[in-house]
Design a protein around this motif. Structure first.
Motif, PDB file in Angstrom:
ATOM      1  N   TYR A 331      88.719  30.484 -33.735  1.00 11.96           N
ATOM      2  CA  TYR A 331      89.414  30.124 -32.504  1.00 11.96           C
ATOM      3  C   TYR A 331      89.846  28.661 -32.572  1.00 11.96           C
ATOM      4  CZ  TYR A 331      87.606  34.515 -30.600  1.00 11.96           C
ATOM      5  OH  TYR A 331      87.331  35.853 -30.373  1.00 11.96           O
ATOM      6  N   ASN A 332      91.113  28.481 -32.854  1.00 14.48           N
ATOM      7  CA  ASN A 332      91.672  27.141 -32.959  1.00 14.48           C
ATOM      8  C   ASN A 332      92.155  26.648 -31.592  1.00 14.48           C
ATOM      9  OD1 ASN A 332      91.380  26.759 -35.847  1.00 14.48           O
ATOM     10  ND2 ASN A 332      92.989  28.304 -36.086  1.00 14.48           N
ATOM     11  N   GLN A 333      92.571  25.388 -31.549  1.00 10.49           N
ATOM     12  CA  GLN A 333      93.011  24.796 -30.295  1.00 10.49           C
ATOM     13  C   GLN A 333      94.142  25.615 -29.669  1.00 10.49           C
ATOM     14  OE1 GLN A 333      95.127  21.000 -30.302  1.00 10.49           O
ATOM     15  NE2 GLN A 333      93.894  20.298 -28.567  1.00 10.49           N
ATOM     16  N   ARG A 334      94.038  25.796 -28.363  1.00 14.15           N
ATOM     17  CA  ARG A 334      95.053  26.485 -27.568  1.00 14.15           C
ATOM     18  C   ARG A 334      95.315  27.905 -28.059  1.00 14.15           C
ATOM     19  NH1 ARG A 334      98.610  20.926 -27.171  1.00 14.15           N
ATOM     20  NH2 ARG A 334      97.235  19.909 -25.675  1.00 14.15           N
ATOM     21  N   ALA A 335      94.233  28.607 -28.334  1.00 12.92           N
ATOM     22  CA  ALA A 335      94.338  30.002 -28.765  1.00 12.92           C
ATOM     23  C   ALA A 335      94.324  30.959 -27.585  1.00 12.92           C
ATOM     24  CB  ALA A 335      93.183  30.335 -29.712  1.00 12.92           C
ATOM     25  N   SER A 336      94.400  30.443 -26.369  1.00 17.92           N
ATOM     26  CA  SER A 336      94.272  31.319 -25.206  1.00 17.92           C
ATOM     27  C   SER A 336      94.737  30.598 -23.953  1.00 17.92           C
ATOM     28  CB  SER A 336      92.807  31.733 -25.029  1.00 17.92           C
ATOM     29  OG  SER A 336      92.026  30.579 -24.757  1.00 17.92           O
ATOM     30  N   VAL A 337      94.761  31.355 -22.856  1.00 18.35           N
ATOM     31  CA  VAL A 337      95.033  30.805 -21.529  1.00 18.35           C
ATOM     32  C   VAL A 337      94.015  31.405 -20.566  1.00 18.35           C
ATOM     33  CG1 VAL A 337      96.678  30.613 -19.625  1.00 18.35           C
ATOM     34  CG2 VAL A 337      97.506  30.555 -21.989  1.00 18.35           C
ATOM     35  N   CYS A 338      93.327  30.537 -19.818  1.00 20.12           N
ATOM     36  CA  CYS A 338      92.404  30.991 -18.778  1.00 20.12           C
ATOM     37  C   CYS A 338      93.103  30.914 -17.428  1.00 20.12           C
ATOM     38  CB  CYS A 338      91.148  30.123 -18.757  1.00 20.12           C
ATOM     39  SG  CYS A 338      90.223  30.116 -20.305  1.00 20.12           S
ATOM     40  N   LEU A 339      92.870  31.907 -16.595  1.00 16.81           N
ATOM     41  CA  LEU A 339      93.455  31.974 -15.260  1.00 16.81           C
ATOM     42  C   LEU A 339      92.317  32.223 -14.282  1.00 16.81           C
ATOM     43  CD1 LEU A 339      96.500  34.178 -16.306  1.00 16.81           C
ATOM     44  CD2 LEU A 339      96.588  31.741 -15.711  1.00 16.81           C
ATOM     45  N   GLU A 340      91.717  31.140 -13.787  1.00 19.12           N
ATOM     46  CA  GLU A 340      90.486  31.199 -13.010  1.00 19.12           C
ATOM     47  C   GLU A 340      90.796  31.086 -11.511  1.00 19.12           C
ATOM     48  OE1 GLU A 340      87.823  28.134 -14.865  1.00 19.12           O
ATOM     49  OE2 GLU A 340      89.555  28.011 -16.207  1.00 19.12           O
ATOM     50  N   THR A 341      90.689  32.191 -10.798  1.00 20.87           N
ATOM     51  CA  THR A 341      90.933  32.177  -9.360  1.00 20.87           C
ATOM     52  C   THR A 341      89.752  31.504  -8.675  1.00 20.87           C
ATOM     53  OG1 THR A 341      89.951  34.380  -9.090  1.00 20.87           O
ATOM     54  CG2 THR A 341      92.311  34.264  -9.521  1.00 20.87           C
ATOM     55  N   GLN A 342      90.039  30.640  -7.655  1.00 20.89           N
ATOM     56  CA  GLN A 342      88.968  29.776  -7.166  1.00 20.89           C
ATOM     57  C   GLN A 342      89.352  29.035  -5.888  1.00 20.89           C
ATOM     58  OE1 GLN A 342      88.628  26.660 -10.189  1.00 20.89           O
ATOM     59  NE2 GLN A 342      90.604  25.835  -9.625  1.00 20.89           N
ATOM     60  N   HIS A 343      88.329  28.407  -5.259  1.00 22.74           N
ATOM     61  CA  HIS A 343      88.564  27.301  -4.350  1.00 22.74           C
ATOM     62  C   HIS A 343      88.783  26.059  -5.214  1.00 22.74           C
ATOM     63  CE1 HIS A 343      87.689  29.744  -0.931  1.00 22.74           C
ATOM     64  NE2 HIS A 343      87.620  28.712  -0.092  1.00 22.74           N
ATOM     65  N   TYR A 344      89.349  25.027  -4.628  1.00 22.69           N
ATOM     66  CA  TYR A 344      89.726  23.859  -5.421  1.00 22.69           C
ATOM     67  C   TYR A 344      88.492  23.140  -5.979  1.00 22.69           C
ATOM     68  CZ  TYR A 344      93.807  24.540  -2.349  1.00 22.69           C
ATOM     69  OH  TYR A 344      94.843  25.074  -1.628  1.00 22.69           O
ATOM     70  N   PRO A 345      88.634  22.501  -7.153  1.00 28.59           N
ATOM     71  CA  PRO A 345      87.521  21.741  -7.721  1.00 28.59           C
ATOM     72  C   PRO A 345      87.063  20.627  -6.773  1.00 28.59           C
ATOM     73  CG  PRO A 345      89.293  22.022  -9.330  1.00 28.59           C
ATOM     74  CD  PRO A 345      89.834  22.480  -8.009  1.00 28.59           C
TER      75      PRO A 345
END
Length: 374
Positions: A331-345
């Motif tokens: 797994y190299n850099q930028r091998a994916s995209v995360c889409l995390e539904t949430q309240h704001y950090p």
């Protein structure tokens, strides 16, 4: 696909020669590699299948989605999430791959917040902040699991008062259903005996090419006019800024890699790429599409729906080739995209933002749908 099939056949042949019975999933996972004990609790691999032969594999270690097999434009099944082949790999190579994150997804500034006049100190595990519930967050705990049907799984975890510094005994539940329209429907519930904060999400790393190569050509759409900027420690500043005229504008389909290295834009420099929360226009409307990720290569499309106010887009900036995932893939850099539904950090420290406080007698609810098509 051919590589996966050959791998699975090889595993079956070895097992046959050894005179043992082995269950192998469509994605090539050996169930036996997930059947062990962690912290005195049993772990396993749970397989969900629908009428279209789509398959989702989940382990109760961290409530993690391990594999997702979906058909591409040619009808070939592809595994579109990053993960590992065994529980031991998840332990020896710490990550958030596929996890049901809690008690608080994303960052809390300096690991500190005040609730009802009482200040709570959490552990620091990310640039001086508390990230994803701390170093022993839910992703490293064993959920109690109950598979109620071939397409449904219930996960339950009791986080005790004071665990990772958070107040309250809190019972958290994750309901996962693989629907017949090729969607992973995830519902979160929580109840507490003391005032506390809660913010749960799923942290799957999606690569719709199915080969864990670069995400640069993936087309991303986010239905958001605003986002929450961060400082150089990835902490939200409290500002809500417009995406208009910036590399944060994904209101129309745009390749993830098109502007990701534009470090003249300070937010991309601060995030080392995309690692930001977008303020969704849907405002809690689960029927309105929040985000879309598409692979021009495979034709696979992922639509995200949620009743949460925000979504964190993380472009795998810290993957660095040191982790070896399923089937021996690096797994190299930028091998994916995360889409995390949430309240704001850092919402506990920003009273103007939607509240994350949960009190006794109340029930926390959050809903996310990952829907696949081609």
């Amino acid at each position: 696909m051919k590589k996966v099939v050959m791998w699975a056949l090889g595993a079956l042949l070895v097992a046959a020669c050894a005179g043992t019975k082995v269950e192998v999933t469509e994605s090539g996972l050996l169930k036996s590699n997930f059947q062990t004990e962690v912290n005195g609790k049993k772990t396993d691999l749970y397989v969900l299948r629908n009428k279209n032969n789509m398959e989702v594999c989940v382990t109760n270690f961290g409530g993690r989605i391990v594999s997702v097999m979906v058909p591409d434009k040619d009808g070939n099944m592809r595994d579109v999430v990053l993960g590992f082949d065994s529980i031991q790999d998840y332990i020896s190579q710490p990550s958030d791959f596929g996890a049901s994150i809690g008690r608080y997804a994303n960052r809390i500034n300096q690991g500190r917040f005040t609730l009802d006049g009482v200040e709570y100190q959490l552990p620091h595990n990310n640039y001086g902040h508390c990230l994803h519930g701390g170093p022993k967050g839910f992703q490293y705990q064993v959920y109690d699991a109950l598979q109620t049907s071939p397409q449904k799984l219930e996960l339950t975890y009791l986080a005790k008062d004071g665990e990772e510094g958070f107040p309250g005994n809190i019972t958290c539940r994750v309901f996962m259903e693989l629907t017949d329209d090729n969607a992973i429907d995830i519902r979160y519930e929580a109840e507490t005996d003391r005032p506390t904060v809660v913010n749960m999400t799923n942290h799957s790393y999606f690569n719709l090419d199915g080969d864990a190569a670069s995400n640069a050509d993936h087309l991303l759409t986010v239905d958001a006019d605003y986002y929450t900027p961060v400082d150089s420690t990835f902490m939200t500043t409290g500002e809500i800024a417009p995406v208009e005229g910036t590399p944060m504008d994904f209101r129309t389909p745009t390749p993830v890699g098109l502007r990701i290295s534009d470090y003249d834009f300070v937010q991309l420099k601060n995030g080392q790429g995309y690692d930001h929360n977008w303020v969704l226009n849907a405002k809690g409307d689960i029927s309105r599409k929040a985000a879309t990720l598409q692979s021009p290569k495979t034709g696979i499309t992922l639509d995200v729906y949620t009743d949460e106010p925000g979504i964190q887009v993380y472009s795998g900036n810290f993957l660095d080739g040191t982790q070896t995932g399923k089937k021996g893939i690096t797994y190299n850099q930028r091998a994916s995209v995360c889409l995390e539904t949430q309240h704001y950090p850092d919402s506990p420290n920003k009273p103007d933002w939607p509240s994350v406080v949960l009190r006794p007698g109340e029930k926390y609810n959050s809903h996310c749908i990952f829907k696949f098509s081609r």
